[in-house]
Scaffold this motif. Structure first.
Motif, PDB file in Angstrom:
ATOM      1  N   ARG A  34       0.796  -1.225   0.000  1.00 53.35           N
ATOM      2  CA  ARG A  34       0.000   0.000   0.000  1.00 53.35           C
ATOM      3  C   ARG A  34       0.833   1.282   0.000  1.00 53.35           C
ATOM      4  NH1 ARG A  34      -5.412  -1.482   0.918  1.00 53.35           N
ATOM      5  NH2 ARG A  34      -5.494  -3.742   0.597  1.00 53.35           N
ATOM      6  N   PHE A  35       1.955   1.291  -0.686  1.00 58.86           N
ATOM      7  CA  PHE A  35       2.690   2.539  -0.888  1.00 58.86           C
ATOM      8  C   PHE A  35       3.550   2.392  -2.135  1.00 58.86           C
ATOM      9  CE2 PHE A  35       5.975   0.059   1.083  1.00 58.86           C
ATOM     10  CZ  PHE A  35       7.180   0.586   0.617  1.00 58.86           C
ATOM     11  N   PRO A  36       3.812   3.505  -2.840  1.00 62.54           N
ATOM     12  CA  PRO A  36       4.684   3.436  -4.019  1.00 62.54           C
ATOM     13  C   PRO A  36       6.153   3.405  -3.596  1.00 62.54           C
ATOM     14  CG  PRO A  36       3.868   5.671  -3.711  1.00 62.54           C
ATOM     15  CD  PRO A  36       3.216   4.843  -2.641  1.00 62.54           C
ATOM     16  N   ASN A  37       6.807   2.305  -3.837  1.00 65.00           N
ATOM     17  CA  ASN A  37       8.197   2.130  -3.405  1.00 65.00           C
ATOM     18  C   ASN A  37       9.129   2.598  -4.517  1.00 65.00           C
ATOM     19  OD1 ASN A  37      10.668   1.329  -2.440  1.00 65.00           O
ATOM     20  ND2 ASN A  37       9.929  -0.634  -1.670  1.00 65.00           N
ATOM     21  N   PHE A  38       9.592   3.833  -4.419  1.00 65.62           N
ATOM     22  CA  PHE A  38      10.463   4.384  -5.451  1.00 65.62           C
ATOM     23  C   PHE A  38      11.893   3.862  -5.354  1.00 65.62           C
ATOM     24  CE2 PHE A  38       7.078   7.620  -5.036  1.00 65.62           C
ATOM     25  CZ  PHE A  38       6.595   7.548  -6.334  1.00 65.62           C
ATOM     26  N   ARG A  89       5.793   2.336   7.827  1.00 60.65           N
ATOM     27  CA  ARG A  89       4.501   2.136   7.178  1.00 60.65           C
ATOM     28  C   ARG A  89       3.308   2.550   8.040  1.00 60.65           C
ATOM     29  NH1 ARG A  89       7.010  -2.102   4.107  1.00 60.65           N
ATOM     30  NH2 ARG A  89       6.345  -3.839   5.404  1.00 60.65           N
ATOM     31  N   PRO A  90       3.354   2.389   9.375  1.00 61.54           N
ATOM     32  CA  PRO A  90       2.212   2.866  10.179  1.00 61.54           C
ATOM     33  C   PRO A  90       1.991   4.374  10.092  1.00 61.54           C
ATOM     34  CG  PRO A  90       3.527   1.295  11.432  1.00 61.54           C
ATOM     35  CD  PRO A  90       4.301   1.602  10.189  1.00 61.54           C
ATOM     36  N   TYR A  91       3.010   5.128   9.650  1.00 67.95           N
ATOM     37  CA  TYR A  91       2.881   6.585   9.562  1.00 67.95           C
ATOM     38  C   TYR A  91       2.276   7.045   8.233  1.00 67.95           C
ATOM     39  CZ  TYR A  91       5.871   6.470  13.670  1.00 67.95           C
ATOM     40  OH  TYR A  91       6.389   6.221  14.922  1.00 67.95           O
ATOM     41  N   GLY A  92       1.955   6.108   7.359  1.00 71.59           N
ATOM     42  CA  GLY A  92       1.260   6.473   6.142  1.00 71.59           C
ATOM     43  C   GLY A  92       2.080   6.245   4.885  1.00 71.59           C
TER      44      GLY A  92
END
Length: 288
Positions: A34-38, A89-92
């Motif tokens: 659930r995040f874009p890993n650049f 990840r818990p921080y968004g």
């Protein structure tokens, strides 16, 4: 000028197929974590150099070197995610995405420290291009194209039929419900980081086989990789493949009217157009 269109179409299909491999890895990580890993930029570089080391230093053929690229990039992906990204990840998603940019800079400099700044080339046989009518294509391009198709077929089969693939799809669709069904999201997240970054590393090597590599190899490909994932629909594995083909063909066909210096602008244009008319991408979110 239209007489070069068939050549550009062939080039675009090959480029799009190769680009699909890291784009699938990027979108799989987005779907599950659930995040874009650049940090895919640095992992593409790591995979390219791991394949180089296996090919040039150990004398392995390109096919086995591709396996080395996958394994090394995948392992680095798991370790770097555990150390640098998972605690955030818990921080968004935004915080984690920003951290991934910092991570890619660190990893690229580690590659620079080990291999230096110079260009490196793979140990490949020199063979003439094949010519069919007015279309020229190299045997190495055909081999890279075939390897990319095989990788994609394995990925689609694993997601559809394997237990791990089904667990990844379940976590991507609904992590809370998947956990209630006995699926460990943390374990699946680690497996996703391994396979996703492994694909990115293999894609980095495949893209580098046709040219040369340096510590900025992955950075140069991050925009088309991201564009492919967005155009196809972030979280959609088939969408990443379709988006990569759209971007690959678009970059090549654009050469009919644009200078090669503006080739990278096609990725920006594709993102803007798709987000304007279809914000979820061509195949929507997490459409397996």
């Amino acid at each position: 000028m239209l007489d070069i269109l068939p050549q550009l179409l062939v080039n675009g299909i090959i480029t799009g197929t190769l680009l699909a491999i890291p784009a699938i890895g990027f979108t799989a990580i987005f779907a599950v974590l659930r995040f874009p890993n650049f940090a895919v930029a640095s992992h593409a570089t790591i995979g390219a150099f791991a394949g180089y080391a296996a090919n040039v230093w150990l004398g392995l053929p390109a096919e086995l070197s591709l396996v080395a690229a996958f394994l090394v990039a995948g392992l680095v992906g798991v370790v770097s995610d555990e150390i640098a990204l998972r605690p955030l990840r818990p921080y968004g998603a935004l915080t984690t995405a920003i951290a991934s940019i910092a991570l890619t800079i660190v990893l690229e400099n580690v590659v620079r420290l080990i291999f230096g700044n110079g260009l490196r080339g793979y140990d490949l046989p020199l063979v003439r291009d094949w010519r069919v009518w007015d279309i020229r294509i190299g045997p190495q391009q055909i081999e890279n194209f075939a390897l990319a198709l095989i990788l994609m077929a394995v990925v689609f089969a694993a997601l559809r039929f394997s237990r791990i693939g089904k667990a990844m799809r379940a976590v991507a669709d609904n992590p809370a419900l998947a956990e209630l069904k006995g699926i460990d999201p943390v374990r699946i997240g680690r497996l996703t980081a391994f396979f996703g970054m492994g694909l990115v590393g293999a894609g980095g090597m495949l893209l580098g086989l046709g040219t040369s590599i340096d510590p900025l190899t992955g950075f140069r490909f991050i925009l088309p990789i991201f564009a492919a994932a967005v155009v196809g629909g972030l979280g959609s594995i088939p969408g990443a493949a379709l988006g990569a083909m759209v971007v690959g063909l678009g970059e090549e066909v654009a050469l009919l009217v644009l200078s090669p210096a503006y080739k990278s602008a096609v990725g920006f244009m594709a993102i803007v157009l798709v987000l304007t008319f279809r914000p979820r991408g061509l195949l929507g979110e997490r459409a397996y």
